[in-house]
Design a protein around this motif. Sequence first.
Motif, PDB file in Angstrom:
ATOM      1  N   ASP A  16       0.745  -1.309  -0.081  1.00  4.14           N
ATOM      2  CA  ASP A  16       0.106  -0.169   0.185  1.00  4.14           C
ATOM      3  C   ASP A  16       1.023   1.156   0.056  1.00  4.14           C
ATOM      4  OD1 ASP A  16      -2.810   1.084   0.839  1.00  4.14           O
ATOM      5  OD2 ASP A  16      -1.231   2.443   1.962  1.00  4.14           O
ATOM      6  N   GLN A  17       1.753   1.348   0.838  1.00  2.29           N
ATOM      7  CA  GLN A  17       2.576   2.470   0.943  1.00  2.29           C
ATOM      8  C   GLN A  17       3.479   2.592  -0.175  1.00  2.29           C
ATOM      9  OE1 GLN A  17       2.905   4.944   4.053  1.00  2.29           O
ATOM     10  NE2 GLN A  17       0.830   3.766   3.451  1.00  2.29           N
ATOM     11  N   ALA A  18       4.017   1.568  -0.867  1.00  2.00           N
ATOM     12  CA  ALA A  18       4.830   1.633  -1.849  1.00  2.00           C
ATOM     13  C   ALA A  18       4.033   2.201  -3.071  1.00  2.00           C
ATOM     14  CB  ALA A  18       5.213   0.125  -2.386  1.00  2.00           C
ATOM     15  N   ALA A  19       2.684   1.724  -3.339  1.00  2.00           N
ATOM     16  CA  ALA A  19       1.988   2.159  -4.313  1.00  2.00           C
ATOM     17  C   ALA A  19       1.653   3.917  -4.324  1.00  2.00           C
ATOM     18  CB  ALA A  19       0.459   1.466  -4.473  1.00  2.00           C
ATOM     19  N   LEU A  41      -6.975  -2.167   1.921  1.00  3.51           N
ATOM     20  CA  LEU A  41      -5.863  -2.512   3.151  1.00  3.51           C
ATOM     21  C   LEU A  41      -6.519  -2.664   4.581  1.00  3.51           C
ATOM     22  CD1 LEU A  41      -2.920  -2.268   4.214  1.00  3.51           C
ATOM     23  CD2 LEU A  41      -3.314   0.111   4.299  1.00  3.51           C
ATOM     24  N   TYR A  42      -6.181  -3.579   5.334  1.00  4.00           N
ATOM     25  CA  TYR A  42      -6.836  -3.519   6.677  1.00  4.00           C
ATOM     26  C   TYR A  42      -5.655  -3.652   7.758  1.00  4.00           C
ATOM     27  CZ  TYR A  42      -6.261  -8.424   5.746  1.00  4.00           C
ATOM     28  OH  TYR A  42      -5.752 -10.008   5.449  1.00  4.00           O
ATOM     29  N   SER A  43      -5.977  -3.310   8.904  1.00  8.66           N
ATOM     30  CA  SER A  43      -4.787  -3.580   9.845  1.00  8.66           C
ATOM     31  C   SER A  43      -4.840  -5.088  10.616  1.00  8.66           C
ATOM     32  CB  SER A  43      -4.964  -2.484  11.178  1.00  8.66           C
ATOM     33  OG  SER A  43      -4.155  -2.796  12.018  1.00  8.66           O
ATOM     34  N   LEU A  62      -8.437   0.220   6.516  1.00  6.35           N
ATOM     35  CA  LEU A  62      -7.842   1.433   6.610  1.00  6.35           C
ATOM     36  C   LEU A  62      -8.029   2.170   5.187  1.00  6.35           C
ATOM     37  CD1 LEU A  62      -4.490   0.252   8.275  1.00  6.35           C
ATOM     38  CD2 LEU A  62      -6.596   1.456   9.481  1.00  6.35           C
ATOM     39  N   ARG A  63      -8.369   1.333   4.112  1.00  4.60           N
ATOM     40  CA  ARG A  63      -8.698   2.049   2.819  1.00  4.60           C
ATOM     41  C   ARG A  63      -9.981   1.401   2.446  1.00  4.60           C
ATOM     42  NH1 ARG A  63      -4.676   5.949   1.852  1.00  4.60           N
ATOM     43  NH2 ARG A  63      -2.622   4.765   1.616  1.00  4.60           N
ATOM     44  N   SER A  64     -10.638   2.170   1.420  1.00  2.34           N
ATOM     45  CA  SER A  64     -11.895   1.661   0.836  1.00  2.34           C
ATOM     46  C   SER A  64     -11.223   1.571  -0.748  1.00  2.34           C
ATOM     47  CB  SER A  64     -12.870   2.936   0.953  1.00  2.34           C
ATOM     48  OG  SER A  64     -12.659   3.942   0.274  1.00  2.34           O
ATOM     49  N   ALA A  65     -12.304   0.906  -1.320  1.00  2.00           N
ATOM     50  CA  ALA A  65     -11.846   0.915  -2.716  1.00  2.00           C
ATOM     51  C   ALA A  65     -11.722   2.043  -3.602  1.00  2.00           C
ATOM     52  CB  ALA A  65     -13.131  -0.169  -3.519  1.00  2.00           C
ATOM     53  N   GLU A  66     -12.625   3.062  -3.004  1.00  8.99           N
ATOM     54  CA  GLU A  66     -12.495   4.505  -3.591  1.00  8.99           C
ATOM     55  C   GLU A  66     -11.398   5.042  -3.525  1.00  8.99           C
ATOM     56  OE1 GLU A  66     -15.063   3.273  -1.792  1.00  8.99           O
ATOM     57  OE2 GLU A  66     -16.393   2.536  -3.453  1.00  8.99           O
ATOM     58  N   ASP A  67     -10.513   4.764  -2.368  1.00 13.00           N
ATOM     59  CA  ASP A  67      -9.331   5.418  -1.993  1.00 13.00           C
ATOM     60  C   ASP A  67      -8.244   5.270  -3.464  1.00 13.00           C
ATOM     61  OD1 ASP A  67     -10.278   6.584   0.153  1.00 13.00           O
ATOM     62  OD2 ASP A  67      -9.587   5.023   1.601  1.00 13.00           O
ATOM     63  N   TYR A  68      -8.310   4.189  -3.953  1.00 14.30           N
ATOM     64  CA  TYR A  68      -7.318   3.865  -4.728  1.00 14.30           C
ATOM     65  C   TYR A  68      -7.697   4.572  -6.123  1.00 14.30           C
ATOM     66  CZ  TYR A  68      -6.351   0.056  -1.578  1.00 14.30           C
ATOM     67  OH  TYR A  68      -6.126  -0.697  -0.392  1.00 14.30           O
ATOM     68  N   VAL A  69      -9.012   4.606  -6.440  1.00 13.33           N
ATOM     69  CA  VAL A  69      -9.638   5.421  -7.544  1.00 13.33           C
ATOM     70  C   VAL A  69      -9.165   6.965  -7.518  1.00 13.33           C
ATOM     71  CG1 VAL A  69     -11.608   5.994  -8.816  1.00 13.33           C
ATOM     72  CG2 VAL A  69     -11.439   3.580  -8.010  1.00 13.33           C
ATOM     73  N   GLU A  74      -4.563   1.719  -9.872  1.00 16.44           N
ATOM     74  CA  GLU A  74      -5.313   0.742 -10.515  1.00 16.44           C
ATOM     75  C   GLU A  74      -5.231  -0.725  -9.476  1.00 16.44           C
ATOM     76  OE1 GLU A  74      -4.674  -0.426 -14.696  1.00 16.44           O
ATOM     77  OE2 GLU A  74      -3.997   1.756 -15.227  1.00 16.44           O
ATOM     78  N   MET A  75      -6.383  -0.944  -8.791  1.00 15.82           N
ATOM     79  CA  MET A  75      -6.189  -1.809  -7.739  1.00 15.82           C
ATOM     80  C   MET A  75      -6.910  -3.038  -8.514  1.00 15.82           C
ATOM     81  SD  MET A  75      -5.498  -2.424  -4.603  1.00 15.82           S
ATOM     82  CE  MET A  75      -5.062  -4.121  -4.729  1.00 15.82           C
TER      83      MET A  75
END
Length: 422
Positions: A16-19, A41-43, A62-69, A74-75
């Motif tokens: 996650d942090q890399a992307a 991403l979850y903890s 910690l993330r939703s699918a919308e966060d990547y968008v 591209e997730m």
Amino acid sequence: MGNSVIAVVGNGIAGDQAAFAAKRTDPDARVVMLSREPHPLYSACVLAEYVAGEIPRSTVFLRSAEDYVRAGIEMRFSREVSSWSPEDRALRLDGEELVYDGLIIATGSRPFVPPIPGVDKEGVFALKSFDDAEGLRRMQGKAAVVVGAGPVGMEAAVAFRRLGWSVAVVELMDRILPRMLDAPLSESVKKHLEGRGVSVFLGERVEEIEGGVRVEAVRTDQRTLAADVVVLVIGMRPRVELAKAGGLALGPAGGIDTDETMSVGLPGVWACGDCAESKDLISGARGLHMLWNNARLQGQTAGANAAGARKRYAGSLNVTTVKMFDRAVGAVGAPAVDFPEGEARVLHRKSGDGELQLVFSGNRLAGVQGLDDLDRLGGLTAMMLNDVPIREALALGPRHSGGRRTWPLHGLEKELARLLDG
């Protein structure tokens, strides 16, 4: 770089942090994340609390699918890489080929499952993934057996005890939290767990998980324990199948060998997180340092560098804390048992605020363990990171801040002087 393609395999905290770091460093890059799991991403650090019903499902993520968008990443969920061709800079998955300019391997780790008869029965779980936690939450019963007394094992035991189950912990080694603690604090933790109704069996080997389709009991070399649920938390192994397929070098602990840029020695390829080896900031030894913050910083380094930066990862700091009901234990550095016999000296102290154990190698602090009062942990860690000799620290004496003494050795001066002189 502009218009380059950066592939990230794995969407744990390292991936996650890399992307996100790659996208921040080069907004024009096409960043593609591939996750074998169906979840954002979850903890993993709060899964036991979720099992116990102490936090809602939404808190785990910690993330939703919308966060990547929104980030322009591209997730791709539930996608496994079937093969890798380093010479072509290509990943193949489900009949598709992804050609990349930069590749970040963040494949993480998997639970070690020993070849015990019965491990495939219903009711036997690890506690590594969100799906593990969901499965454990759905279980009905009254008796749980936790195999392994490391941090995750402790969290699992506490979770089921909070649910009102009877709980037994079975550990092959002779103490609780064996990689964190020496005998004095480990014994205190054991007594605390037993006082809360958790049965602890040390120095026992699990020989079979008994039952029909579902688990009914755990048989050790000394007893049989009734069980509706078994949680296997014996340790983690790095996921390095992809790395091996690409011919990457592995380090002494079996993880991917990396340098201080998180490069694996192959042009255009980096690795980070639980699958990658790095340097321990305190001991200087290289190995696997599977902790959240290490993975986070490694991911940031790998992602930025894959997008054209020149960032360096200083090394890993292994600070572990575990909460057990109303008490907390923490450790950093090495326990005394890690040293050859007679090489380490120990200061163990009990007080009304808790327990403290300092481990010395020569004139330097090599490890710290604390139960309850963990206020000193930060200052003592800083002493180890800065390699401050204890005699020098004692000579400096306490500093004052706002009328308050802020010194991690406060109250220990005489005991330390005797130890060092002895």
